[in-house]
Design an enzyme around this catalytic site. Sequence first.
Site, PDB file in Angstrom:
ATOM      1  N   SER A  57      -7.363   6.899  34.518  1.00 45.76           N
ATOM      2  CA  SER A  57      -8.393   7.301  34.562  1.00 45.76           C
ATOM      3  C   SER A  57      -9.181   6.804  35.874  1.00 45.76           C
ATOM      4  CB  SER A  57      -9.150   6.506  33.416  1.00 45.76           C
ATOM      5  OG  SER A  57     -10.452   7.050  33.135  1.00 45.76           O
ATOM      6  N   GLY A  75      -8.826  11.929  33.161  1.00 52.48           N
ATOM      7  CA  GLY A  75      -8.646  11.131  34.574  1.00 52.48           C
ATOM      8  C   GLY A  75      -9.179  11.442  35.750  1.00 52.48           C
ATOM      9  N   GLU A 133      -7.751  16.684  29.089  1.00 51.13           N
ATOM     10  CA  GLU A 133      -8.725  15.852  28.158  1.00 51.13           C
ATOM     11  C   GLU A 133      -9.385  15.043  29.049  1.00 51.13           C
ATOM     12  OE1 GLU A 133      -5.620  13.362  26.744  1.00 51.13           O
ATOM     13  OE2 GLU A 133      -5.151  14.547  24.936  1.00 51.13           O
ATOM     14  N   PRO A 134     -10.667  15.551  29.807  1.00 55.39           N
ATOM     15  CA  PRO A 134     -11.511  14.834  30.566  1.00 55.39           C
ATOM     16  C   PRO A 134     -12.774  14.269  29.866  1.00 55.39           C
ATOM     17  CG  PRO A 134     -12.344  17.263  30.245  1.00 55.39           C
ATOM     18  CD  PRO A 134     -10.748  17.114  29.774  1.00 55.39           C
ATOM     19  N   ARG A 169     -14.726  11.038  31.492  1.00 54.83           N
ATOM     20  CA  ARG A 169     -15.618  10.636  32.513  1.00 54.83           C
ATOM     21  C   ARG A 169     -16.162  11.762  33.248  1.00 54.83           C
ATOM     22  NH1 ARG A 169     -14.823   5.563  34.648  1.00 54.83           N
ATOM     23  NH2 ARG A 169     -12.633   5.664  34.106  1.00 54.83           N
ATOM     24  N   ARG A 175     -18.230  -2.694  32.784  1.00 58.45           N
ATOM     25  CA  ARG A 175     -17.487  -2.183  33.945  1.00 58.45           C
ATOM     26  C   ARG A 175     -17.571  -2.815  35.018  1.00 58.45           C
ATOM     27  NH1 ARG A 175     -17.189   2.246  35.760  1.00 58.45           N
ATOM     28  NH2 ARG A 175     -15.071   2.718  35.616  1.00 58.45           N
ATOM     29  N   TYR A 227     -13.772  -4.270  35.445  1.00 58.62           N
ATOM     30  CA  TYR A 227     -12.844  -3.743  36.652  1.00 58.62           C
ATOM     31  C   TYR A 227     -13.563  -3.867  38.181  1.00 58.62           C
ATOM     32  CZ  TYR A 227     -12.431  -0.884  32.200  1.00 58.62           C
ATOM     33  OH  TYR A 227     -12.190  -0.449  31.275  1.00 58.62           O
ATOM     34  N   CYS A 264     -25.862 -14.757  28.539  1.00 60.41           N
ATOM     35  CA  CYS A 264     -25.687 -16.441  29.107  1.00 60.41           C
ATOM     36  C   CYS A 264     -24.511 -16.768  29.686  1.00 60.41           C
ATOM     37  CB  CYS A 264     -25.759 -17.385  27.806  1.00 60.41           C
ATOM     38  SG  CYS A 264     -27.488 -17.112  27.088  1.00 60.41           S
ATOM     39  N   GLU A 265     -24.189 -16.070  30.788  1.00 57.36           N
ATOM     40  CA  GLU A 265     -22.939 -16.407  31.734  1.00 57.36           C
ATOM     41  C   GLU A 265     -23.452 -15.840  33.165  1.00 57.36           C
ATOM     42  OE1 GLU A 265     -19.091 -14.271  31.138  1.00 57.36           O
ATOM     43  OE2 GLU A 265     -20.038 -14.408  28.913  1.00 57.36           O
TER      44      GLU A 265
HETATM   45  N1  LLP Z   1      -6.656  11.242  27.343  1.00 54.63           N
HETATM   46  C1  LLP Z   1      -6.229   9.850  27.179  1.00 54.63           C
HETATM   47  C2  LLP Z   1      -5.029  10.055  26.538  1.00 54.63           C
HETATM   48  C3  LLP Z   1      -6.964   9.082  27.469  1.00 54.63           C
HETATM   49  O1  LLP Z   1      -6.266   7.439  27.372  1.00 54.63           O
HETATM   50  C4  LLP Z   1      -8.093   8.817  28.376  1.00 54.63           C
HETATM   51  C5  LLP Z   1      -8.892   7.762  28.860  1.00 54.63           C
HETATM   52  C6  LLP Z   1      -8.519  10.217  28.596  1.00 54.63           C
HETATM   53  C7  LLP Z   1      -8.040  11.056  28.228  1.00 54.63           C
HETATM   54  C8  LLP Z   1     -10.104  10.428  29.286  1.00 54.63           C
HETATM   55  O2  LLP Z   1      -9.975   9.879  30.612  1.00 54.63           O
HETATM   56  P1  LLP Z   1     -11.152  10.075  31.635  1.00 54.63           P
HETATM   57  O3  LLP Z   1     -10.984  11.618  31.785  1.00 54.63           O
HETATM   58  O4  LLP Z   1     -12.311   9.586  30.877  1.00 54.63           O
HETATM   59  O5  LLP Z   1     -10.744   9.336  32.725  1.00 54.63           O
HETATM   60  N2  LLP Z   1     -12.743   2.157  29.987  1.00 54.63           N
HETATM   61  C9  LLP Z   1     -12.448   2.506  31.291  1.00 54.63           C
HETATM   62  C10 LLP Z   1     -11.529   3.924  31.271  1.00 54.63           C
HETATM   63  C11 LLP Z   1     -10.536   3.992  30.168  1.00 54.63           C
HETATM   64  C12 LLP Z   1     -10.120   5.267  29.818  1.00 54.63           C
HETATM   65  C13 LLP Z   1      -8.911   5.180  28.780  1.00 54.63           C
HETATM   66  N3  LLP Z   1      -8.294   6.503  28.560  1.00 54.63           N
HETATM   67  C14 LLP Z   1     -13.314   2.697  32.546  1.00 54.63           C
HETATM   68  O6  LLP Z   1     -14.656   2.341  32.133  1.00 54.63           O
HETATM   69  O7  LLP Z   1     -13.077   2.852  33.556  1.00 54.63           O
END
Ligand code: LLP
Length: 425
Positions: free
Chosen positions: A213, A245, A282-283, A285, A322, A326, A353-354
Amino acid sequence: MSAIPMQLLSDNATVGPDGNLSVGGCSIAEIAAEYGTPVFVYDEAHLRARCQQAVAAFGHQQVVYATKAFLCKAMARLVYDEGLLLDVASGGELAVVLAAGVPANVCTLHGNNKSMTELREAITAGVRHIIVDSFDELDRLDVLAAEQLGPVPKVLLRITPGVSAHTHEFIATGQDDSKFGFNLGNGDALKAVDRARRSTSVELVGVHCHIGSNVFEASSFAKAAAVMADFAVPLDLPELVLGGGLGVAYIEGEEAPTIAHWGNVLLDACQALGVRSKVSVEPGRAIAAAAAMTVYSVGTVKHIPGVRTYISVDGGMSDNPRPVLYGSGYESFLPRAVTDERAMTARLVGKHCESGDVLSFAAQLPADTAVGDLLAMPVTGAYGHSMGSNYNKITRPPVVFAANGDARLVVRRETYDDLLRADIG
Ligand code: LLP
């Protein structure tokens, strides 16, 4: 330091002659006055535009929105209205999507450790596809076949292609050392295909990969497409899903590929490699992140001479973990002074509280930033609200969709009663 770059704000963010910010024709100050702070403000037309761009780049029914990025009933309906399919990664995500009135047959179920209950719910509801992640899951599907819950589920197999994406290690998933999927390199992927093809419990319709991602390098996607094409072409299955991703710019100077460029890179690669399957992505973000900003109120300004200045707002790691998880960077600015120079450097912190409760380690803000100011943080539309918590029993912020001069509350602020709803004493 310069003013906040306007390209980090959503498509329909505008600055009035008085320097004040509006989104979707709605004044941020008025939204904050009506719904309080913190509040997530989504530019609804921006969300729709990103959905439309994705459908234009990949085709109808070839874009699956990853609901984990941001999900509520209004969002589920919006992406469904725009013709996207919906990826759910748990029974809970599926339940919210179904509660929105979106049919199960546009949903695909993900997860590296789906429970029997989640699989049963998905099959009973009639989801479009289950993306199978392990041999143990194939065992579970064999057991469930005996229950005759519905038609034989159509499945894709999640393949781990051995491609490392350039991103944070917590969100990289394509490399061999991963909890996800069937490894290509050690032969597991082929074994899984053979087993699924012979099985009467599932109907194998395709293969899937997701390399990680917030990926900025289009070449990482092309590499994954090449590896997957090598594997998928001889299988001659109807579906190939190349995951999500695509990265987005969070801070000044960052530049991410557009959805259209991502589409060109992936589809050109697939065509050149002889892929005949339907190719989907599968977008998450790329659809939701830049559509929203979080609006906070400044509560304290603490100058420690010779050390630094701390600015505390009324949210923090519970509405955006985040930065802590990260080390992600974010910008911040004052909606009353969008075009002002941001000459002061301060550590922007929350109210938890941290000491680790940091939203921005070196925030640039106007020098006259004061207690009572509204402070906005852009690009919080993905993995903010959805990864929020009730740490310190802080109630989660509301979500407002702004469009055409109308600010619509779609998720209300939690109350203390919400904190106690599941606590039966
Ligand atoms: N498809 C699958 C199988 C996934 O596991 C994910 C994200 C996506 C699609 C969507 O990915 P995107 O297009 O949003 O990058 N919490 C982390 C991101 C974790 C992503 C998990 N899987 C963050 O805040 O950066």
